[in-house]
Write a protein that holds these residues in place. Sequence first.
Motif, PDB file in Angstrom:
ATOM      1  N   LYS A  70      30.795 -22.616  19.395  1.00 25.51           N
ATOM      2  CA  LYS A  70      29.686 -22.157  19.056  1.00 25.51           C
ATOM      3  C   LYS A  70      28.522 -22.346  18.527  1.00 25.51           C
ATOM      4  O   LYS A  70      26.854 -22.555  18.830  1.00 25.51           O
ATOM      5  CB  LYS A  70      30.629 -21.323  18.659  1.00 25.51           C
ATOM      6  CG  LYS A  70      29.621 -19.613  18.818  1.00 25.51           C
ATOM      7  CD  LYS A  70      30.285 -18.045  18.617  1.00 25.51           C
ATOM      8  CE  LYS A  70      29.486 -17.562  18.694  1.00 25.51           C
ATOM      9  NZ  LYS A  70      28.249 -17.220  18.231  1.00 25.51           N
ATOM     10  N   GLU A  71      28.387 -23.151  17.626  1.00 26.80           N
ATOM     11  CA  GLU A  71      27.038 -23.057  16.143  1.00 26.80           C
ATOM     12  C   GLU A  71      26.598 -23.784  16.732  1.00 26.80           C
ATOM     13  O   GLU A  71      25.397 -24.050  16.757  1.00 26.80           O
ATOM     14  CB  GLU A  71      27.474 -22.897  14.584  1.00 26.80           C
ATOM     15  CG  GLU A  71      26.415 -23.330  13.724  1.00 26.80           C
ATOM     16  CD  GLU A  71      26.816 -23.655  12.535  1.00 26.80           C
ATOM     17  OE1 GLU A  71      26.151 -24.674  11.946  1.00 26.80           O
ATOM     18  OE2 GLU A  71      27.248 -22.945  11.475  1.00 26.80           O
ATOM     19  N   ALA A  72      27.466 -25.111  17.288  1.00 22.76           N
ATOM     20  CA  ALA A  72      26.040 -26.099  17.930  1.00 22.76           C
ATOM     21  C   ALA A  72      25.758 -25.886  19.345  1.00 22.76           C
ATOM     22  O   ALA A  72      24.105 -26.702  18.684  1.00 22.76           O
ATOM     23  CB  ALA A  72      27.085 -27.552  17.783  1.00 22.76           C
ATOM     24  N   ASN A  73      26.124 -25.167  19.715  1.00 18.54           N
ATOM     25  CA  ASN A  73      25.781 -24.132  21.336  1.00 18.54           C
ATOM     26  C   ASN A  73      24.555 -23.958  20.602  1.00 18.54           C
ATOM     27  O   ASN A  73      23.400 -23.913  21.222  1.00 18.54           O
ATOM     28  CB  ASN A  73      26.914 -23.840  22.118  1.00 18.54           C
ATOM     29  CG  ASN A  73      27.715 -24.877  22.583  1.00 18.54           C
ATOM     30  OD1 ASN A  73      27.304 -26.141  22.794  1.00 18.54           O
ATOM     31  ND2 ASN A  73      29.088 -24.876  23.274  1.00 18.54           N
ATOM     32  N   ASP A  74      24.983 -22.706  19.914  1.00 17.68           N
ATOM     33  CA  ASP A  74      23.338 -21.352  19.511  1.00 17.68           C
ATOM     34  C   ASP A  74      23.000 -22.656  19.613  1.00 17.68           C
ATOM     35  O   ASP A  74      21.427 -22.064  19.187  1.00 17.68           O
ATOM     36  CB  ASP A  74      23.757 -20.977  18.647  1.00 17.68           C
ATOM     37  CG  ASP A  74      26.103 -19.917  19.103  1.00 17.68           C
ATOM     38  OD1 ASP A  74      25.895 -19.735  20.457  1.00 17.68           O
ATOM     39  OD2 ASP A  74      26.075 -19.175  18.321  1.00 17.68           O
TER      40      ASP A  74
END
Length: 107
Positions: A70-74
């Motif tokens: 999620k952090e990487a995608n954000d």
Amino acid sequence: DKGMMFGTPMSLKTLKLTKEQEDKIAELNKEFRAEMAKLHIGQKSINKDPFVSKDPFVSKDGFSKEGFKKEANDRMQKVLDLRAEHLSKIYSVLTPEQQKSLTELAK
């Protein structure tokens, strides 16, 4: 020129930009680089140590693969949003004739 990410795309160099357009695009590129720096792209990417980062993904419950993704995608979404906005601003600097020429190049 720093290439596609931070410089003028090669396709624009075929459009015979005016000095005013070149200056405006250079300013837009400068603003874009500053915005990217705010996101810490390059120096602090998703490649940072996920176990000791500001938001570690390891807890007593184990490694949070979903949290990491999620952090990487954000982060990637923020980069894509900035890039899309940047390209839109550059496109708006072009004359209708130059925009048409760019469309022809894409064919």
